[in-house]
Design a protein around this motif. Structure first.
Motif, PDB file in Angstrom:
ATOM      1  N   ALA A 229     -37.809 -86.691 -30.805  1.00 47.12           N
ATOM      2  CA  ALA A 229     -38.470 -86.000 -31.917  1.00 47.12           C
ATOM      3  C   ALA A 229     -38.595 -84.500 -31.672  1.00 47.12           C
ATOM      4  O   ALA A 229     -38.561 -83.705 -32.624  1.00 47.12           O
ATOM      5  CB  ALA A 229     -39.858 -86.601 -32.145  1.00 47.12           C
ATOM      6  N   GLU A 230     -38.738 -84.077 -30.426  1.00 47.39           N
ATOM      7  CA  GLU A 230     -38.849 -82.644 -30.150  1.00 47.39           C
ATOM      8  C   GLU A 230     -37.628 -81.890 -30.665  1.00 47.39           C
ATOM      9  O   GLU A 230     -37.744 -80.784 -31.204  1.00 47.39           O
ATOM     10  CB  GLU A 230     -39.011 -82.390 -28.635  1.00 47.39           C
ATOM     11  N   MET A 231     -36.453 -82.521 -30.503  1.00 49.41           N
ATOM     12  CA  MET A 231     -35.212 -81.879 -30.934  1.00 49.41           C
ATOM     13  C   MET A 231     -35.048 -81.972 -32.452  1.00 49.41           C
ATOM     14  O   MET A 231     -34.734 -80.985 -33.131  1.00 49.41           O
ATOM     15  CB  MET A 231     -34.017 -82.529 -30.230  1.00 49.41           C
ATOM     16  N   THR A 232     -35.243 -83.154 -33.024  1.00 47.41           N
ATOM     17  CA  THR A 232     -35.028 -83.319 -34.463  1.00 47.41           C
ATOM     18  C   THR A 232     -36.060 -82.552 -35.290  1.00 47.41           C
ATOM     19  O   THR A 232     -35.735 -82.017 -36.354  1.00 47.41           O
ATOM     20  CB  THR A 232     -35.067 -84.804 -34.847  1.00 47.41           C
ATOM     21  N   SER A 233     -37.311 -82.483 -34.810  1.00 48.46           N
ATOM     22  CA  SER A 233     -38.330 -81.740 -35.562  1.00 48.46           C
ATOM     23  C   SER A 233     -38.037 -80.245 -35.532  1.00 48.46           C
ATOM     24  O   SER A 233     -38.259 -79.540 -36.522  1.00 48.46           O
ATOM     25  CB  SER A 233     -39.727 -82.020 -35.016  1.00 48.46           C
ATOM     26  N   ARG A 234     -37.490 -79.758 -34.395  1.00 47.51           N
ATOM     27  CA  ARG A 234     -37.146 -78.331 -34.392  1.00 47.51           C
ATOM     28  C   ARG A 234     -35.992 -78.061 -35.348  1.00 47.51           C
ATOM     29  O   ARG A 234     -35.978 -77.038 -36.042  1.00 47.51           O
ATOM     30  CB  ARG A 234     -36.772 -77.855 -32.995  1.00 47.51           C
ATOM     31  N   ALA A 235     -35.040 -78.957 -35.394  1.00 51.84           N
ATOM     32  CA  ALA A 235     -33.912 -78.759 -36.298  1.00 51.84           C
ATOM     33  C   ALA A 235     -34.392 -78.716 -37.751  1.00 51.84           C
ATOM     34  O   ALA A 235     -33.943 -77.890 -38.555  1.00 51.84           O
ATOM     35  CB  ALA A 235     -32.884 -79.868 -36.108  1.00 51.84           C
ATOM     36  N   MET A 236     -35.348 -79.583 -38.096  1.00 55.40           N
ATOM     37  CA  MET A 236     -35.893 -79.585 -39.451  1.00 55.40           C
ATOM     38  C   MET A 236     -36.653 -78.289 -39.726  1.00 55.40           C
ATOM     39  O   MET A 236     -36.555 -77.716 -40.818  1.00 55.40           O
ATOM     40  CB  MET A 236     -36.816 -80.794 -39.628  1.00 55.40           C
ATOM     41  N   TYR A 237     -37.405 -77.827 -38.706  1.00 53.48           N
ATOM     42  CA  TYR A 237     -38.139 -76.574 -38.846  1.00 53.48           C
ATOM     43  C   TYR A 237     -37.167 -75.408 -39.067  1.00 53.48           C
ATOM     44  O   TYR A 237     -37.382 -74.551 -39.943  1.00 53.48           O
ATOM     45  CB  TYR A 237     -38.978 -76.352 -37.578  1.00 53.48           C
ATOM     46  N   GLU A 238     -36.095 -75.361 -38.263  1.00 54.57           N
ATOM     47  CA  GLU A 238     -35.120 -74.273 -38.385  1.00 54.57           C
ATOM     48  C   GLU A 238     -34.407 -74.323 -39.735  1.00 54.57           C
ATOM     49  O   GLU A 238     -34.061 -73.295 -40.313  1.00 54.57           O
ATOM     50  CB  GLU A 238     -34.105 -74.325 -37.239  1.00 54.57           C
ATOM     51  N   MET A 239     -34.203 -75.527 -40.255  1.00 48.75           N
ATOM     52  CA  MET A 239     -33.598 -75.643 -41.576  1.00 48.75           C
ATOM     53  C   MET A 239     -34.527 -75.036 -42.635  1.00 48.75           C
ATOM     54  O   MET A 239     -34.068 -74.330 -43.555  1.00 48.75           O
ATOM     55  CB  MET A 239     -33.303 -77.114 -41.914  1.00 48.75           C
ATOM     56  N   ALA A 240     -35.843 -75.298 -42.510  1.00 46.11           N
ATOM     57  CA  ALA A 240     -36.794 -74.710 -43.454  1.00 46.11           C
ATOM     58  C   ALA A 240     -36.749 -73.187 -43.362  1.00 46.11           C
ATOM     59  O   ALA A 240     -36.776 -72.484 -44.390  1.00 46.11           O
ATOM     60  CB  ALA A 240     -38.209 -75.223 -43.161  1.00 46.11           C
ATOM     61  N   ARG A 241     -36.654 -72.669 -42.148  1.00 46.98           N
ATOM     62  CA  ARG A 241     -36.547 -71.221 -41.970  1.00 46.98           C
ATOM     63  C   ARG A 241     -35.255 -70.710 -42.615  1.00 46.98           C
ATOM     64  O   ARG A 241     -35.203 -69.610 -43.167  1.00 46.98           O
ATOM     65  CB  ARG A 241     -36.561 -70.873 -40.482  1.00 46.98           C
ATOM     66  N   SER A 242     -34.235 -71.501 -42.526  1.00 48.36           N
ATOM     67  CA  SER A 242     -32.959 -71.108 -43.136  1.00 48.36           C
ATOM     68  C   SER A 242     -33.101 -71.027 -44.656  1.00 48.36           C
ATOM     69  O   SER A 242     -32.614 -70.077 -45.298  1.00 48.36           O
ATOM     70  CB  SER A 242     -31.875 -72.122 -42.752  1.00 48.36           C
ATOM     71  N   TYR A 243     -33.749 -72.003 -45.268  1.00 48.57           N
ATOM     72  CA  TYR A 243     -33.982 -71.972 -46.716  1.00 48.57           C
ATOM     73  C   TYR A 243     -34.816 -70.749 -47.110  1.00 48.57           C
ATOM     74  O   TYR A 243     -34.569 -70.115 -48.144  1.00 48.57           O
ATOM     75  CB  TYR A 243     -34.682 -73.251 -47.161  1.00 48.57           C
ATOM     76  N   ILE A 244     -35.824 -70.405 -46.275  1.00 47.40           N
ATOM     77  CA  ILE A 244     -36.656 -69.236 -46.577  1.00 47.40           C
ATOM     78  C   ILE A 244     -35.797 -67.972 -46.560  1.00 47.40           C
ATOM     79  O   ILE A 244     -35.871 -67.129 -47.464  1.00 47.40           O
ATOM     80  CB  ILE A 244     -37.818 -69.112 -45.573  1.00 47.40           C
TER      81      ILE A 244
END
Length: 898
Positions: A294-309
Motif C-alpha cells: 500500500a505504501e507504493m500504490t497509495s503514493r502512485a495515486m497521490y502523484e496521479m492527483a498531483r498530476s491532475y492538479i
C-alpha cells in the motif's frame, strides 16, 4: 527565491510512514567481508572485530569511538554505520537528529581517508570508496533532506526550506555521481579483466547490484532537485531529463519487480514534471494496479492527483483523492493517505487562482477551500499552522487582523502565544470573540486570552476569566486546565491582597477544582486552601465543610480537624447579641463537643502511634505536636465552660484539674475562682504556681499568663462581645496587680515589670478604667520618653479617651494622640523595623490631617504611599486607608468647588 512562512522552518508533523521512492540503502551493518575490509580492519583482533560488529548492529556508536581512538580514520566508518543504524531505531527526535549528524560527519571523515588510499589499494580500495559514498548519499537523501521533502509535500511547495534542501541535494548528487563513475569504470574493467582481479577480491557479483542502486537513487535525487528548485531554475530541465533517462534505464534492465515499479513511479513523476501528463498517468496507473504494498500504490495515486492538479483537471484530482482516502482502510494510513485531505482542500485554491479575482466562481471556490481547511484546523496541533499556510494563499499573507477569518485569527493568536507575543495574541483573541464564535471556540478563546493576560501580569483580569469559565457546566469548559489556572491565579491574588472578597473568590475557585478534578494532585491542596481562605473570610460554617473534605491520607488531615473545631468555636463566638441565651448555650456546647471529640481522636491516634498501628503520612504532625494540640483542645473546651453564656466553672475546673500547670491552665483556674468570688483561692493558686515554679524564667511565664488573659479579652472584643470582655477585664485586673507586686519584689524578675504594667494598662482600658490607665502610662513615658511601645499605647489611649469626650476636651485629646503618632513616625526605621506599627501610625496621623481640613495633603500622602507599597501594609490598614482616601477626595472636591 521563495522563503518559508515566518516561524515555520519545520512542521514537525509525523504522518507515520517514511516516504516511498528511495531504494532502501543496503548499508553494511556487519564487518565487511575480506574482499572489502580495510587493512586497518585486518589489524583489529578477532575479538575487537566481533565486538564492533555487534555494536554496529545495535546502533551504539558511543561505545565504538573509544575503541578506535588514535587509530586510522578509515575505522570511523564503523561509527558512521552504528550511528546510522541507531537513528533508524530511535524514536526521540532530538536524539535521532544527533545520531544523524554524527553519522554524516563520520562518513565524510571516512570517505576523505578512503580517497587518500584508494589509488594505492587498487580495485578493493576504489570499490570501498564508492560503497561509502553511496551509503552517505542514501543517508543524506533519506534522513537529512527527508524532512525538507516532507515539508514540500505537506505545504504543496508553499513553505519549506528550499536553500537547505537544495544544498543537501547538491552534495548527495555529487556523491552519487562520483560513486557512479567508479562503479561504471569497474563494471567495464571487470568484463575484460584478464587477471580475474575482481573475481579474486569477490567484487564481481557486487558491482552490478550496487550500480543499479546508485542509478535508481541518483534518479530520485535528480527529480527532487527539479521539483524543489525555483520554477525558472536554469538546470531544472536538465535534472528532469537526467531523472527520466535513469528511471527508464532501470525500468528496462532491473531484474527485481519491486525495483521496476519503484522506477516506474519515478518515471511517472519525471513525465509529469516534463508536463507530459497523459504519459505520467499511464505510469502511475500501472503502479496502482500492481500487487505492490500500500505504501507504493497509495503514493502512485497521490502523484496521479498531483498530476491532475498540474494539468488543471481539478475534479479528476478530487476524485482520485477520494479514492486515496479508502486506500488503506484496514491498516494505518500511509504518509500520502494522510496528506490526501490537505491536497483535496488545496485543489480549490489552485482552481480559484485560474479565475478572475473577485468573480463569483472564484469566491465560491475560495469559500469551499476555507471550509475544507477549517475541518483540518479543528484537529488541532500542527494542523493549524499547516492550514494557515494555505489560507494565506487565498488572500495573501500580509493582511490586517480584521481581514482574517475566525479560524485564521485563532491560528494567528496561537502562533503569537507560542512566540510569546502576548499583546498581539490578546488583540486576535478579542477580535475572534467579538465575532461571537460557536460556544466551544468561544470558551477556548477566552481561556487562551486569559493565559495571555496572565503572562502580561494582568493577573486579576486573567483570574476573572479563568473563574468565569470554570464556573460553566463541565461540558462547556474549553480546557481542563481552566480549573487549575483559576485556582492558581486567585491564590496568588489573595496572597497579595489578603482581602476578604479575594479569599472568598479563591475558596470558590479551589472548591471548583476539587469538585471537578478530584483525582488530580492539585485537588488535595485546593480543598485545604479553600478551607483556610473561608476561615480567613470568617465564613466558618462553609470552612468546616471544606476542612471535613480533607482526606485522611493528606498531611493536612489532623490540622484540618483542629481548624474545623476552631471554626465551630468561632461560629459560637460571633453570634450576635440579639441571639437568645438558649441559642448561645446550645452553640457553646456544640463547640465544646467538637473540641472534646478532637481530643479523643488524638488520644486514639497517639495510642496507635505507640502500638505501631498508625499509618504514617509524610508531612503529618508528630507525637509531640499532637500532644500539644490535644492539650489545646481541652483548654479551648474548658474556656467555653468558663464563658459568660455557660458559666459552668466547676466543669471548667474538672477538665483542667489533672493537666500540667502552665500559663493558660493557671489563667483559667484563676478566672474560675474570681468569677465565683473565690479570690483567696485564685491568689493561692497563683502563689502555689510561683512556689512550685522551677523555670529559670518564671517571670516570663507569669508575663505569658498576663498575655493569655489579655488575649481572651481581645478575642471577645473582636467578636463583638464587649460586655463579656469588660467583665473579664475587671476580673483580671487584680491578678495582674498581684503579678506586678510579685515581680517588683524580686530583682531578678524586674525586667518583666514594664511588660506586666503594659498588660495592666491594656486590661484597664478594656475594663473602661481609662483614667487609671492614662496615669500609669504617663508614668512609663516619663521614665522612658522614646519607648515606641509606650508611645503607641499612649496614642491608642488618647484616641479612646477622645472617643468618649465632648467639646474642646475631645479636640485636645485628639491633638495629644496626633502628637504621639507623629513621634512614632519620626523614627525613619519604623517602616522596615515594625511595618504594622508604621501603617497604624500613618493611618491615624493622616486621619488627623483630614480633621484639620488638609484634604489635598491626605490624598497626596496616600497616593504617594500606594506608589511605593500598593498594598498599603495589607489588612486592616489597607482598607481603612482606602476609605480615608475616598473621604479625602470628596472633601478636596468640595474645597475646590464650594
Amino acid at each position: 527565491m521563495r522563503r518559508p512562512y515566518p516561524g515555520m522552518t519545520r512542521f514537525h508533523i509525523n504522518l507515520t510512514t517514511p516516504r516511498v521512492g528511495l531504494l532502501a540503502a543496503a548499508i553494511l551493518l556487519t564487518i565487511a567481508s575480506a574482499g572489502t575490509a580495510t587493512a586497518e580492519d585486518q589489524k583489529l583482533s578477532r575479538k575487537e572485530r566481533t565486538l564492533i560488529a555487534g555494536l554496529v548492529e545495535r546502533g551504539m556508536p558511543e561505545l565504538i569511538e573509544p575503541m578506535i581512538e588514535g587509530r586510522p580514520a578509515l575505522l570511523k566508518i564503523h561509527v558512521a554505520r552504528a550511528a546510522a543504524r541507531g537513528a533508524e531505531e530511535e524514536t526521540d527526535a532530538a536524539v535521532k537528529s544527533k545520531l544523524i549528524a554524527m553519522a554524516t560527519q563520520r562518513y565524510r571523515e571516512s570517505i576523505r581517508a578512503a580517497e587518500a588510499v584508494a589509488a594505492k589499494e587498487g580495485e578493493p580500495g576504489r570499490f570501498r570508496l564508492a560503497q561509502w559514498q553511496l551509503e552517505l548519499a542514501d543517508l543524506l537523501l533519506r534522513r537529512v533532506v527527508g524532512p525538507d521533502l516532507d515539508q514540500f509535500e505537506i505545504s504543496s511547495g508553499l513553505a519549506f526550506d528550499r536553500a537547505h534542501a537544495m544544498s543537501v541535494l547538491a552534495e548527495t548528487a555529487a556523491l552519487y555521481a562520483s560513486a557512479g563513475d567508479i562503479l561504471d569504470d569497474m563494471k567495464l574493467r571487470s568484463s575484460v579483466d584478464p587477471d580475474e582481479t575482481y573475481l579474486l577480491y569477490g567484487l564481481s557479483g557486487k558491482i552490478g547490484p550496487m550500480l543499479e542502486r546508485q542509478m535508481l537513487n541518483a534518479a530520485w535525487c535528480s527529480i527532487y532537485r527539479a521539483m524543489l528548485s525555483e520554477p525558472d531554475a536554469r538546470k531544472r530541465s536538465d535534472w528532469v531529463v537526467d531523472a527520466r533517462t535513469a528511471f527508464e534505464d532501470v525500468l528496462l534492465h532491473a531484474s527485481d519487480q519491486s525495483i521496476r515499479y519503484n522506477a516506474q513511479l519515478g518515471f511517472g513523476i519525471a513525465q509529469r514534471e516534463s508536463r507530459r501528463f497523459d504519459e505520467a498517468n499511464v505510469q502511475f496507473s500501472r503502479v496502482i494496479q500492481s500487487t505492490e504494498p500500500a505504501e507504493m500504490t497509495s503514493r502512485a495515486m497521490y502523484e496521479m492527483a498531483r498530476s491532475y492538479i498540474a494539468d488543471g483537471q481539478f475534479a479528476a484530482a478530487r476524485q482520485t483523492l477520494d479514492q486515496l482516502k479508502n486506500e488503506t482502510t484496514d491498516a494505518e494510513p500511509t504518509f500520502y493517505v494522510r496528506l490526501g485531505p490537505l491536497v483535496y482542500a488545496y485543489t480549490y485554491i489552485a482552481e480559484a487562482k485560474g479565475l478572475p479575482a473577485g468573480s463569483p466562481a472564484r469566491v465560491e471556490l475560495e469559500k469551499r477551500a476555507e471550509m475544507e481547511f477549517v475541518k483540518l484546523a479543528r484537529q488541532g496541533g500542527v494542523w493549524s499552522e499547516i492550514v494557515q499556510v494555505y489560507l494565506n494563499q487565498i488572500a495573501g499573507a500580509e493582511r490586517d487582523l480584521t481581514e482574517l477569518t475566525t479560524v485564521e485569527l485563532g491560528i494567528a493568536a496561537g502562533r503569537w502565544m507560542a512566540d510569546r507575543q502576548f499583546e498581539r495574541a490578546v488583540k486576535a483573541w478579542d477580535l475572534l470573540l467579538a465575532r461571537d464564535p460557536a460556544p466551544e471556540e468561544r470558551h477556548l478563546a477566552r481561556f487562551n486570552k486569559a493565559v495571555c493576560l496572565f503572562q502580561l501580569t494582568r493577573l486579576r483580569e486573567a483570574a476573572s476569566i479563568f473563574l468565569e469559565e470554570a464556573k460553566r457546566p463541565a461540558s462547556e469548559v474549553g480546557a481542563p486546565n481552566t480549573y487549575d489556572y483559576a485556582y492558581r491565579t486567585w491564590k496568588q491574588i489573595a496572597a497579595e491582597t489578603q482581602s476578604v472578597d479575594d479569599y472568598l473568590t479563591l475558596a470558590e475557585a479551589a472548591r471548583l477544582l476539587h469538585a471537578r478534578r478530584p483525582d488530580t494532585p492539585l485537588a488535595e491542596e485546593a480543598i485545604w486552601v479553600a478551607a483556610l481562605s473561608l476561615e480567613e473570610a470568617k465564613q466558618y460554617e462553609i470552612a468546616i465543610e471544606s476542612y471535613n473534605e480533607v482526606r485522611e491520607s493528606s498531611p493536612n488531615y489532623w490540622e484540618a480537624r483542629r481548624n474545623a473545631a476552631r471554626c465551630r468555636q468561632r461560629v459560637y463566638e460571633q453570634m450576635p447579641d440579639s441571639a437568645t441565651i438558649m441559642t448561645k448555650q446550645r452553640m457553646a456546647r456544640a463547640a465544646i463537643d467538637v473540641w472534646k471529640f478532637l481530643a479523643e481522636r488524638i488520644d486514639a491516634e497517639l495510642d496507635a502511634m505507640r502500638d505501631g498501628r498508625a499509618v504514617h503520612v509524610s508531612g503529618s504532625p508528630d507525637r509531640k505536636t499532637l500532644k500539644r494540640w490535644r492539650r489545646d483542645a481541652i483548654l479551648a473546651a474548658a474556656s467555653i465552660y468558663a464563658g459568660d453564656d455557660l458559666r459552668d466553672f466547676d466543669a471548667c475546673l474538672k477538665m483542667i484539674e489533672n493537666m500540667e500547670p502552665d500559663a493558660r491552665q493557671l489563667g483559667l483556674r484563676i478566672r474560675c475562682y474570681q468569677s465565683t468570688a473565690r479570690t483567696a483561692e485564685a491568689n493561692r493558686a497563683l502563689e502555689q504556681f510561683i512556689r512550685q515554679g522551677i523555670d529559670e524564667d518564671l517571670g516570663g511565664v507569669l508575663i505569658s499568663l498576663a498575655a493569655d488573659m489579655q488575649s481572651e479579652i481581645e478575642k471577645l472584643q473582636r467578636f463583638g462581645r464587649r460586655d463579656e470582655a469588660r467583665r473579664l477585664a475587671e476580673q483580671t485586673v487584680p491578678t495582674i496587680r498581684y503579678l506586678i507586686e510579685w515581680l517588683e519584689g524580686r530583682p531578678e524578675h524586674r525586667k518583666h515589670v514594664s511588660v506586666a504594667q503594659l498588660a495592666l494598662i491594656d486590661t484597664l482600658m478594656s475594663a473602661g478604667q481609662l483614667g487609671e490607665a492614662k496615669t500609669l502610662l504617663d508614668k512609663l513615658i516619663e521614665e522612658s520618653p522614646t519607648n515606641g511601645t509606650f508611645l503607641r499605647r499612649a496614642a491608642r489611649l488618647q484616641e479612646d479617651l477622645a472617643g468618649v469626650a465632648t467639646g474642646p476636651q475631645r479636640e485636645k485629646l485628639y491633638d495629644e494622640a496626633e502628637s504621639q503618632w507623629a513621634r512614632l513616625l519620626a523614627d525613619p526605621a519604623l517602616r522596615t523595623r515594625a511595618p504594622k506599627v508604621y501603617w497604624e501610625a500613618r493611618y491615624h496621623w493622616l486621619k488627623h490631617q483630614l480633621r484639620h481640613g488638609k484634604a489635598a495633603e491626605v490624598v497626596a500622602g496616600i497616593e504617594s504611599e500606594r506608589a511605593w507599597e500598593p498594598r498599603l501594609g495589607g489588612p486592616p490598614w489597607q482598607g481603612q486607608l482606602m476609605d480615608l482616601l475616598s473621604s479625602a477626595q470628596r472633601a478636596s472636591e468640595m474645597q475646590k468647588n464650594p
